[in-house]
Design a protein around this motif. Sequence first.
Motif, PDB file in Angstrom:
ATOM      1  N   GLY A  52       0.671  -1.205   0.012  1.00 33.93           N
ATOM      2  CA  GLY A  52       0.154  -0.081  -0.048  1.00 33.93           C
ATOM      3  C   GLY A  52       0.731   1.314  -0.105  1.00 33.93           C
ATOM      4  O   GLY A  52       0.588   2.293  -0.772  1.00 33.93           O
ATOM      5  N   SER A  53       1.785   1.179   0.730  1.00 35.43           N
ATOM      6  CA  SER A  53       2.847   2.460   0.885  1.00 35.43           C
ATOM      7  C   SER A  53       3.455   2.746  -0.411  1.00 35.43           C
ATOM      8  O   SER A  53       3.639   3.715  -1.023  1.00 35.43           O
ATOM      9  CB  SER A  53       3.766   2.330   2.053  1.00 35.43           C
ATOM     10  OG  SER A  53       3.100   2.155   3.260  1.00 35.43           O
ATOM     11  N   SER A  86       2.889   5.991  -2.489  1.00 30.66           N
ATOM     12  CA  SER A  86       3.862   6.746  -2.743  1.00 30.66           C
ATOM     13  C   SER A  86       4.494   7.177  -4.199  1.00 30.66           C
ATOM     14  O   SER A  86       4.823   8.198  -4.574  1.00 30.66           O
ATOM     15  CB  SER A  86       5.341   6.593  -1.983  1.00 30.66           C
ATOM     16  OG  SER A  86       5.472   5.363  -2.147  1.00 30.66           O
ATOM     17  N   LEU A  87       4.135   6.103  -4.834  1.00 31.57           N
ATOM     18  CA  LEU A  87       4.316   6.154  -6.593  1.00 31.57           C
ATOM     19  C   LEU A  87       3.091   7.248  -7.003  1.00 31.57           C
ATOM     20  O   LEU A  87       3.619   8.195  -7.924  1.00 31.57           O
ATOM     21  CB  LEU A  87       4.101   4.836  -7.076  1.00 31.57           C
ATOM     22  CG  LEU A  87       4.443   4.798  -8.623  1.00 31.57           C
ATOM     23  CD1 LEU A  87       5.900   5.093  -8.894  1.00 31.57           C
ATOM     24  CD2 LEU A  87       4.406   3.370  -9.213  1.00 31.57           C
ATOM     25  N   ILE A  88       2.043   7.302  -6.436  1.00 35.73           N
ATOM     26  CA  ILE A  88       0.752   8.087  -6.928  1.00 35.73           C
ATOM     27  C   ILE A  88       1.106   9.464  -6.513  1.00 35.73           C
ATOM     28  O   ILE A  88       1.046  10.701  -7.119  1.00 35.73           O
ATOM     29  CB  ILE A  88      -0.452   7.638  -6.441  1.00 35.73           C
ATOM     30  CG1 ILE A  88      -0.522   6.289  -7.268  1.00 35.73           C
ATOM     31  CG2 ILE A  88      -1.528   8.567  -6.515  1.00 35.73           C
ATOM     32  CD1 ILE A  88      -1.868   5.618  -6.629  1.00 35.73           C
ATOM     33  N   ASP A  89       1.671   9.659  -5.298  1.00 38.72           N
ATOM     34  CA  ASP A  89       1.920  10.936  -4.710  1.00 38.72           C
ATOM     35  C   ASP A  89       3.232  10.821  -3.936  1.00 38.72           C
ATOM     36  O   ASP A  89       3.340  10.679  -2.700  1.00 38.72           O
ATOM     37  CB  ASP A  89       0.790  11.279  -3.358  1.00 38.72           C
ATOM     38  CG  ASP A  89       1.096  12.733  -3.130  1.00 38.72           C
ATOM     39  OD1 ASP A  89       2.181  13.586  -3.471  1.00 38.72           O
ATOM     40  OD2 ASP A  89       0.129  13.222  -2.284  1.00 38.72           O
ATOM     41  N   PRO A  90       4.284  11.192  -4.841  1.00 39.98           N
ATOM     42  CA  PRO A  90       5.737  11.129  -4.060  1.00 39.98           C
ATOM     43  C   PRO A  90       5.882  12.089  -3.063  1.00 39.98           C
ATOM     44  O   PRO A  90       7.068  12.324  -2.137  1.00 39.98           O
ATOM     45  CB  PRO A  90       6.513  11.343  -5.368  1.00 39.98           C
ATOM     46  CG  PRO A  90       5.891  11.877  -6.369  1.00 39.98           C
ATOM     47  CD  PRO A  90       4.208  11.507  -6.174  1.00 39.98           C
ATOM     48  N   TYR A  91       4.954  13.070  -2.828  1.00 37.25           N
ATOM     49  CA  TYR A  91       5.209  14.163  -1.606  1.00 37.25           C
ATOM     50  C   TYR A  91       4.844  13.589  -0.173  1.00 37.25           C
ATOM     51  O   TYR A  91       4.810  14.106   0.680  1.00 37.25           O
ATOM     52  CB  TYR A  91       4.515  15.549  -2.003  1.00 37.25           C
ATOM     53  CG  TYR A  91       5.519  16.109  -3.170  1.00 37.25           C
ATOM     54  CD1 TYR A  91       6.690  16.515  -3.108  1.00 37.25           C
ATOM     55  CD2 TYR A  91       4.937  16.135  -4.472  1.00 37.25           C
ATOM     56  CE1 TYR A  91       7.219  17.371  -4.036  1.00 37.25           C
ATOM     57  CE2 TYR A  91       5.494  16.534  -5.420  1.00 37.25           C
ATOM     58  CZ  TYR A  91       6.639  17.382  -5.319  1.00 37.25           C
ATOM     59  OH  TYR A  91       7.340  17.854  -6.280  1.00 37.25           O
ATOM     60  N   ILE A  96       6.373   7.278   2.269  1.00 34.21           N
ATOM     61  CA  ILE A  96       7.860   6.657   1.989  1.00 34.21           C
ATOM     62  C   ILE A  96       8.296   6.055   3.441  1.00 34.21           C
ATOM     63  O   ILE A  96       9.143   5.049   3.424  1.00 34.21           O
ATOM     64  CB  ILE A  96       8.424   7.840   1.533  1.00 34.21           C
ATOM     65  CG1 ILE A  96       7.873   8.171   0.176  1.00 34.21           C
ATOM     66  CG2 ILE A  96      10.019   7.522   1.584  1.00 34.21           C
ATOM     67  CD1 ILE A  96       8.249   9.769  -0.363  1.00 34.21           C
ATOM     68  N   ALA A  97       8.075   6.719   4.445  1.00 33.41           N
ATOM     69  CA  ALA A  97       8.421   6.180   5.916  1.00 33.41           C
ATOM     70  C   ALA A  97       7.880   5.058   5.984  1.00 33.41           C
ATOM     71  O   ALA A  97       8.624   3.858   6.402  1.00 33.41           O
ATOM     72  CB  ALA A  97       8.024   7.366   6.811  1.00 33.41           C
ATOM     73  N   PRO A 116      15.822  -1.526   1.010  1.00 34.91           N
ATOM     74  CA  PRO A 116      14.837  -1.805  -0.163  1.00 34.91           C
ATOM     75  C   PRO A 116      14.159  -0.460  -0.732  1.00 34.91           C
ATOM     76  O   PRO A 116      14.117  -0.356  -1.936  1.00 34.91           O
ATOM     77  CB  PRO A 116      13.806  -2.792   0.221  1.00 34.91           C
ATOM     78  CG  PRO A 116      14.884  -3.645   1.416  1.00 34.91           C
ATOM     79  CD  PRO A 116      15.735  -2.447   1.924  1.00 34.91           C
ATOM     80  N   MET A 117      13.597   0.377   0.323  1.00 37.87           N
ATOM     81  CA  MET A 117      12.759   1.445   0.163  1.00 37.87           C
ATOM     82  C   MET A 117      13.696   2.394  -0.901  1.00 37.87           C
ATOM     83  O   MET A 117      13.096   3.129  -1.784  1.00 37.87           O
ATOM     84  CB  MET A 117      12.176   2.087   1.268  1.00 37.87           C
ATOM     85  CG  MET A 117      11.631   3.411   1.253  1.00 37.87           C
ATOM     86  SD  MET A 117      12.618   4.824   1.017  1.00 37.87           S
ATOM     87  CE  MET A 117      13.299   4.624   2.758  1.00 37.87           C
TER      88      MET A 117
END
Length: 189
Positions: free
Chosen positions: A32-33, A37-42, A47-48, A171-172
């Motif tokens: 899900g994260s 985060s791909l849809i909204d990189p902000y 991302i955390a 990995p992130m």
Amino acid sequence: RQRTFSVLNRPRPNYPGHVPLNFIERGALAVGSAFGSLIDPYRHDLIASLGEATAKPYFVTRLRHAMISNPTGRRILRDKPRITSKSLSLEKLRQLPENTVGRAYAAWLDSEGVTPDTRDPVRYIDDPEEAYVMQRYREIHDFIHAITGLPIIIEGELAVKAFEFANTVLPMTGLSLASIVRLKPEERK
């Protein structure tokens, strides 16, 4: 008889703010994260969360072992200093000589309008010491920006993530590079 881990029988937190997750919950958090985060990189919170969900079972443990194998790393793990506006005097850093990391860090924070306090607390790493290692990784992120001179824009963040991946193998940091597909050709250059 000990009951198994479930949503209704969750273990006690290991530190303030800790949220224990089972394998399925950790996987769902990672997927899900990653998509969020791909849809909204902000979305720094996603991302955390992605970073924490993918750091176990191996990667954050590997970073902790690297710290233990170094005298400075051992001292950091023993003392657990935090990088916050309370623990650092930004005014003193601004007065350091040119070409010092401290002055570059303070200047970068000033130019980007951020503070050392903008990092989310770790929540999903079970081991308290490994949670500190992940928190420390987050808190030094802006030092990398300052040293490289990269701004807080998608291209700058991707370059910092590539640098972090080469140094931490979290990995992130590697997965974040997938957002390159969202960039226009001139932005990729």
